[in-house]
Design an enzyme around this catalytic site. Sequence first.
Site, short mmCIF file in Angstrom:
data_model
loop_
_atom_site.label_atom_id
_atom_site.label_comp_id
_atom_site.label_asym_id
_atom_site.label_seq_id
_atom_site.Cartn_x
_atom_site.Cartn_y
_atom_site.Cartn_z
N SER A 1 0.85 -1.18 0.00
CA SER A 1 0.00 0.00 0.00
C SER A 1 0.89 1.23 0.00
CB SER A 1 -0.88 -0.01 1.26
OG SER A 1 -1.51 1.24 1.45
N TYR B 1 -2.46 -0.79 11.08
CA TYR B 1 -2.33 -1.21 9.68
C TYR B 1 -1.10 -0.59 9.04
CZ TYR B 1 -3.58 -1.77 4.74
OH TYR B 1 -3.56 -2.07 3.39
#
Length: 347
Positions: A148, A161
């Site tokens: 990501s 996260y």
Amino acid sequence: MRTPWTPKDTTGRVVVVTGASGGVGRATARAFAARGDRVALLARGREGLAAAAEDVRRAGGEALVVPVDTADAQAVEDAAQQVVDAFGRIDVWVNNAFTGIFAPFTEITPEEFRRVTEVTYLGYVFGTRAALRHMLPRDRGTIVQVGSALAYRGVPLQSAYCGAKHAIQGFNESLRCELLHDRSRVRTTMVQMPALNTPQFDWVLDRMPRRSRPVAPVYQPEVAARAIVHAAGHARRREYWVGGSTAATLLANAVVPGLLDRYLGRTGYDSQQEEGEPPTRDGNLWSPLDGPRGHDFGAHGRFGEESADGSVQQWASRNRSRVGLGLLAGGIGAVLTAGLRRSGRPG
């Protein structure tokens, strides 16, 4: 008992996708199946896995359902062995499974933070270890780490996260160096994703007053799936960036990270929420939502109307040599034209 390796095992690739029951994993499983690959589907939710297997079969692939919690190292090892027993080998392993929490760091308990880390980071470590156990003796295979933009740039409300994605980035770089040192033909690459229209915003633990959402621009999960399939076939490249927003974020973070800190401090809360109550407060942190008490979430979230089906940046990333030649030819042409004009000759 081990299934005999029949001649059909020489056709198509054997691909393992973790987190295959929904979202990016679900779309990725379909994309590999459309190429005629055999796809092992790893996740916790049995209902989602069953639906994913049907997707794979309809797309033209062969499916193997393996229910597993990727935070359990031994269970992941056993799952990999089950794939080899059924299909004879593992050619591609895609680490994608994750969970998360939308909340300020001070509102996340130590147990919850540990659980996100175990699934989202250690799940990748355990998956990579299981894949290498079968790939290294054959001296071939590819591991794709689904990353990501948040592997480089932390944002508010997603500390667990973001921490896990940063950890995956460092782990993968270390592993890549070791494989290069050993002159191994096993490859590893990482694909850094933008905001995606997946069901994750309806299944993560959410402690915010309003409903969580991705930061625009948003892309469909098929954009991510195409990038993963491409990376699996071109893993000599260390990393892929998907989406113009990912490229812009990573470049800006490399140049003005402090400015981004202040910008996200001002905008990061509102940009990740929209009107409405969170659909579930507990989320899928401890157990899947698509089990007996839930349903199949599929690949897509609720942001389809605003989501892009393609990415110019992704095409340019896949075709760097063409883009480079085009830019070179354009540059040469501009130089020649300027020279002709200076000499007074028609250009």
